[in-house]
Write a protein that holds these residues in place. Structure first.
Motif, PDB file in Angstrom:
ATOM      1  N   SER A 189      -5.579  18.552 -24.449  1.00  0.00           N
ATOM      2  CA  SER A 189      -4.307  17.284 -25.283  1.00  0.00           C
ATOM      3  C   SER A 189      -2.965  18.088 -24.228  1.00  0.00           C
ATOM      4  N   LEU A 190      -1.781  16.544 -24.608  1.00  0.00           N
ATOM      5  CA  LEU A 190      -1.607  15.865 -23.580  1.00  0.00           C
ATOM      6  C   LEU A 190      -0.137  16.275 -24.146  1.00  0.00           C
ATOM      7  N   PRO A 191       0.990  17.215 -23.706  1.00  0.00           N
ATOM      8  CA  PRO A 191       2.538  17.092 -24.054  1.00  0.00           C
ATOM      9  C   PRO A 191       2.621  15.093 -24.048  1.00  0.00           C
ATOM     10  N   VAL A 192       3.575  14.872 -25.196  1.00  0.00           N
ATOM     11  CA  VAL A 192       4.254  13.691 -25.690  1.00  0.00           C
ATOM     12  C   VAL A 192       5.806  13.317 -24.930  1.00  0.00           C
ATOM     13  N   THR A 193       5.367  12.737 -23.731  1.00  0.00           N
ATOM     14  CA  THR A 193       6.973  12.026 -23.087  1.00  0.00           C
ATOM     15  C   THR A 193       7.177  10.884 -23.362  1.00  0.00           C
ATOM     16  N   GLY A 194       6.458   9.738 -23.427  1.00  0.00           N
ATOM     17  CA  GLY A 194       7.038   8.234 -23.789  1.00  0.00           C
ATOM     18  C   GLY A 194       7.419   7.612 -23.021  1.00  0.00           C
ATOM     19  N   VAL A 195       7.444   8.407 -21.710  1.00  0.00           N
ATOM     20  CA  VAL A 195       7.197   7.853 -20.019  1.00  0.00           C
ATOM     21  C   VAL A 195       6.516   7.388 -19.593  1.00  0.00           C
ATOM     22  N   LEU A 196       6.388   5.728 -19.206  1.00  0.00           N
ATOM     23  CA  LEU A 196       5.616   5.313 -18.032  1.00  0.00           C
ATOM     24  C   LEU A 196       6.554   5.756 -16.795  1.00  0.00           C
ATOM     25  N   PRO A 197       4.682   5.416 -15.974  1.00  0.00           N
ATOM     26  CA  PRO A 197       5.595   5.796 -14.229  1.00  0.00           C
ATOM     27  C   PRO A 197       5.563   4.445 -13.586  1.00  0.00           C
ATOM     28  N   THR A 198       6.615   4.349 -12.845  1.00  0.00           N
ATOM     29  CA  THR A 198       6.512   3.353 -12.155  1.00  0.00           C
ATOM     30  C   THR A 198       5.544   2.889 -11.212  1.00  0.00           C
ATOM     31  N   PRO A 199       5.354   1.592 -10.617  1.00  0.00           N
ATOM     32  CA  PRO A 199       3.820   1.517 -10.037  1.00  0.00           C
ATOM     33  C   PRO A 199       4.508   0.466  -8.707  1.00  0.00           C
ATOM     34  N   PRO A 200       3.572   1.536  -7.445  1.00  0.00           N
ATOM     35  CA  PRO A 200       4.098   1.196  -6.351  1.00  0.00           C
ATOM     36  C   PRO A 200       4.008  -0.449  -6.225  1.00  0.00           C
ATOM     37  N   ALA A 201       5.398  -1.226  -4.676  1.00  0.00           N
ATOM     38  CA  ALA A 201       4.836  -2.278  -4.808  1.00  0.00           C
ATOM     39  C   ALA A 201       3.852  -2.987  -3.819  1.00  0.00           C
ATOM     40  N   VAL A 202       3.664  -4.067  -4.817  1.00  0.00           N
ATOM     41  CA  VAL A 202       2.551  -4.070  -3.778  1.00  0.00           C
ATOM     42  C   VAL A 202       2.667  -4.793  -2.811  1.00  0.00           C
ATOM     43  N   PRO A 203       1.533  -4.054  -1.333  1.00  0.00           N
ATOM     44  CA  PRO A 203       2.017  -5.102   0.129  1.00  0.00           C
ATOM     45  C   PRO A 203       2.257  -6.944   0.040  1.00  0.00           C
ATOM     46  N   ALA A 204       3.420  -7.502   0.621  1.00  0.00           N
ATOM     47  CA  ALA A 204       3.355  -8.748   0.750  1.00  0.00           C
ATOM     48  C   ALA A 204       1.989  -8.939   1.672  1.00  0.00           C
ATOM     49  N   MET A 205       1.404  -8.835   2.491  1.00  0.00           N
ATOM     50  CA  MET A 205       0.399  -8.760   2.974  1.00  0.00           C
ATOM     51  C   MET A 205      -0.930  -8.237   2.983  1.00  0.00           C
ATOM     52  N   LEU A 206      -2.130  -8.524   2.370  1.00  0.00           N
ATOM     53  CA  LEU A 206      -3.047  -7.612   2.422  1.00  0.00           C
ATOM     54  C   LEU A 206      -4.523  -8.390   3.118  1.00  0.00           C
ATOM     55  N   ALA A 207      -4.751  -7.167   4.001  1.00  0.00           N
ATOM     56  CA  ALA A 207      -5.997  -7.662   4.830  1.00  0.00           C
ATOM     57  C   ALA A 207      -7.217  -8.036   4.286  1.00  0.00           C
ATOM     58  N   SER A 208      -8.149  -9.831   4.115  1.00  0.00           N
ATOM     59  CA  SER A 208      -9.240  -9.528   3.268  1.00  0.00           C
ATOM     60  C   SER A 208     -10.273  -8.313   4.648  1.00  0.00           C
ATOM     61  N   THR A 209     -10.131  -7.451   4.981  1.00  0.00           N
ATOM     62  CA  THR A 209     -10.975  -6.584   6.233  1.00  0.00           C
ATOM     63  C   THR A 209     -10.823  -5.011   4.963  1.00  0.00           C
ATOM     64  N   LEU A 210      -9.386  -5.895   3.818  1.00  0.00           N
ATOM     65  CA  LEU A 210      -9.468  -4.274   2.759  1.00  0.00           C
ATOM     66  C   LEU A 210     -10.661  -3.742   2.444  1.00  0.00           C
ATOM     67  N   LEU A 211     -11.857  -4.967   1.837  1.00  0.00           N
ATOM     68  CA  LEU A 211     -12.449  -5.264   1.580  1.00  0.00           C
ATOM     69  C   LEU A 211     -14.031  -4.019   1.953  1.00  0.00           C
ATOM     70  N   GLU A 212     -13.742  -3.787   3.310  1.00  0.00           N
ATOM     71  CA  GLU A 212     -14.603  -3.275   4.588  1.00  0.00           C
ATOM     72  C   GLU A 212     -15.106  -1.824   3.337  1.00  0.00           C
ATOM     73  N   GLN A 213     -13.914  -1.445   2.859  1.00  0.00           N
ATOM     74  CA  GLN A 213     -13.675   0.188   2.533  1.00  0.00           C
ATOM     75  C   GLN A 213     -13.768   0.122   0.838  1.00  0.00           C
ATOM     76  N   ARG A 214     -14.936  -0.809   0.604  1.00  0.00           N
ATOM     77  CA  ARG A 214     -15.178  -0.559  -1.006  1.00  0.00           C
ATOM     78  C   ARG A 214     -16.618  -0.328  -0.696  1.00  0.00           C
ATOM     79  N   PRO A 215     -17.161   0.947  -1.363  1.00  0.00           N
ATOM     80  CA  PRO A 215     -18.404   1.628  -1.228  1.00  0.00           C
ATOM     81  C   PRO A 215     -18.657   0.714  -2.262  1.00  0.00           C
ATOM     82  N   ASP A 216     -18.933  -0.075  -3.495  1.00  0.00           N
ATOM     83  CA  ASP A 216     -19.792  -0.399  -4.042  1.00  0.00           C
ATOM     84  C   ASP A 216     -20.438  -1.520  -2.721  1.00  0.00           C
TER      85      ASP A 216
END
Length: 540
Positions: free
Chosen positions: A302-329
């Motif tokens: 069971s999980l206590p009720v809070t009704g509060v959503l977390p705040t998502p982090p800001a997405v960087p304005a620049m993402l390198a395509s080399t980040l996909l090197e780190q995908r295990p699939d």
């Protein structure tokens, strides 16, 4: 007899012809050993190449501030063959202590992760088994028996049948045997290469299973909190609607309003009750799903009720395509291409003879006490050469099957890369647009609340009918629900994007990227990626 085309089979030598002949002439006494090494230097395995992908250097759905991106490179393992590493505890960017606890619990008992761990252990055992085939085998035997041989009858010189008594014989033996199959054509080493690559892929599968579980825990948790927030909102609205219903009933008794206003107020109150039950049901179902992800029965969690959503982090304005090197699939798909390539060499080696060296020695005697005496010693030593002369095309079919498996693995690798690019693009545009949509929805809520205040005042003054108040209340509730929904969708997009890049989205060095792309840097990337999106006020 089948004809063997060496060019078709793909025979390769690690030494050129001149080097081998020179070495043979200089060492005539080592001719047998050199000949074995000469044959062992042959390899049936095709030269491995990672499937080529035409991947753009930048993502299509880039933010306006990001004009250049990193250059694509295929996912690959380190020199020690270790799997691609996923960022540890990437979910801590949400700053939610409850989520951190849930992730820790899922890491210890999630059934999907346990299945992946078991598959990795089996793959590692397969590597050990393949390596064992390259080594000599040594065994020992010991036996003892006591047997009665029937005498039967025979005719003597007088022509009479005489019975012969049986004899009892003892037989004892103790022996040692060894055998070793020489890897002349790379069949055994190819099997080791294939099983090792498969084990590496299983290691990446384990990392992918953990990443998928972590993302599922986070997403289920966000959806649960969104359902809670909607339930809290509907409960508060229900209390307000109850007051409106009582007010309308009192005004009806006083003859100020008609029975239609009472019916409308009651309809709104009952509808909100139904919506509250729906939100509570959804919340309970998400709690059950979290329990399963944590390896627990729903009744034990069971999980206590809070009704509060977390705040998502800001997405960087620049993402390198080399980040996909780190995908295990992606790394797992590449390892399976390598394993399929090695299997072609294993299939090709079947065209050539196999050479096995075997030896055996031991003692054999009818008396156990004299078993280990020198006269009772026996031994044997010699090679065995085996070649299948006719198999009805089975070897050709095996090679063709291995080639087809390689093509299948290569196509799967390409599809995995394309799917990864699509997922990143989808969630990049979703995260960007949902940020803007959340801000607009917050402004719409403020305007709806102002409209409701005006409608309530006008209704109390008898200027407008209750229908105006009802319409304004419905608009406010709808705007509040929409804002919660947008927040949840934004969390989903950011969470999926984090999963797509294996929990990492470090800002890109703008100067380094510009040098790679031979383009000038037009702005400060470091500043742009650190800017956070302002969150609208929480729903009250």
């Amino acid at each position: 007899m089948q004809e063997i085309n060496l060019n078709q089979i793909g025979l390769k030598f690690r030494m050129n012809k001149r080097e081998k002949l020179t070495f043979l002439k200089s060492s005539p006494r080592l001719l047998p050993l050199v000949a074995a090494l000469f044959l062992a230097a042959c390899s049936m395995q095709p030269l491995y190449q990672v499937p080529q992908m035409q991947v753009p250097a930048q993502f299509k759905e880039a933010t306006p501030q990001a004009a250049q991106f990193g250059i694509w490179q295929a996912a690959r393992h380190g020199a020690d063959g270790q799997p691609v590493l996923v960022s540890a505890q990437w979910w801590t960017v949400y700053g939610d202590a409850v989520l951190n606890q849930l992730q820790d619990a899922a890491a210890k008992a999630n059934p999907s992760v346990e299945q992946a761990v078991a598959r990795l252990r089996a793959a590692q055992a397969s590597v050990a088994s393949s390596r064992a085939a390259q080594l000599p085998t040594l065994g020992t035997t010991g036996s003892g028996s006591r047997a009665l041989t029937g005498g039967g009858t025979y005719s003597n010189t007088n022509g009479e049948n005489v019975a012969r008594s049986g004899s009892i014989n003892n037989n004892f033996s103790l022996g040692l045997s060894a055998s070793w199959e020489l890897d002349l054509w790379g069949k055994l080493s190819g099997a080791v290469d294939s099983s090792r690559a498969s084990a590496q892929a299983s290691g990446d599968d384990l990392a992918a299973a953990r990443l998928s579980t972590q993302a599922s825990v986070a997403q289920t948790y966000f959806s649960l909190r969104a359902a809670e927030a909607q339930a809290v909102l509907q409960q508060e609205s229900l209390e307000a609607y109850e007051q409106s219903l009582k007010l309308t009933q009192n005004r009806y008794k006083a003859g100020v309003v008609s029975s239609a206003d009472v019916a409308q107020a009651e309809s709104q109150y009952k509808s909100t009750q139904a919506q509250l039950l729906e939100s509570q049901t959804t919340r309970a179902q998400y709690e059950h799903a979290l329990a399963a992800l944590l390896g627990k029965a729903p009744a034990a969690f069971s999980l206590p009720v809070t009704g509060v959503l977390p705040t998502p982090p800001a997405v960087p304005a620049m993402l390198a395509s080399t980040l996909l090197e780190q995908r295990p699939d992606i790394a797992a798909a590449e390892r399976r291409v390598f394993a399929a390539n090695a299997q072609i060499g294993v299939a090709r080696a079947a065209y050539f003879p196999s050479l096995t060296l075997s030896a055996s020695a031991g003692y054999r005697n009818s008396m156990l006490s004299e078993l280990l005496n020198a006269p009772n010693l026996f031994w044997s030593l010699g090679p065995a050469l085996a070649l299948n002369l006719f198999d009805g095309g089975a070897r050709n079919a095996a090679v063709e099957s291995a080639r087809a498996s390689l093509d299948l693995a290569a196509a799967t690798y390409k599809q995995t890369v394309l799917t990864a690019l699509q997922e990143v693009e989808d969630n990049l545009v979703a995260a960007t647009h949902l940020t803007q949509e959340e801000a607009l929805q917050g402004e719409a809520l403020v305007a709806a609340q102002k409209s409701l205040t005006v409608a309530n005042n006008q209704y109390k003054a008898g200027i407008v009918a209750y229908l105006n108040v009802l319409s304004a209340q419905t608009t406010v509730l709808s705007a509040q629900n929409n804002l919660i929904s947008v927040k949840n969708r934004r969390l989903t997009a950011v969470n999926t994007l984090l999963k797509n890049v294996a929990g990492r989205w470090e800002p890109v060095d703008g100067k380094a990227v510009a040098q790679a792309a031979n383009q000038p840097v037009t702005q400060s990337v470091t500043q742009s990626v650190t800017q956070s999106v302002t969150q609208p006020a929480a729903v009250q």
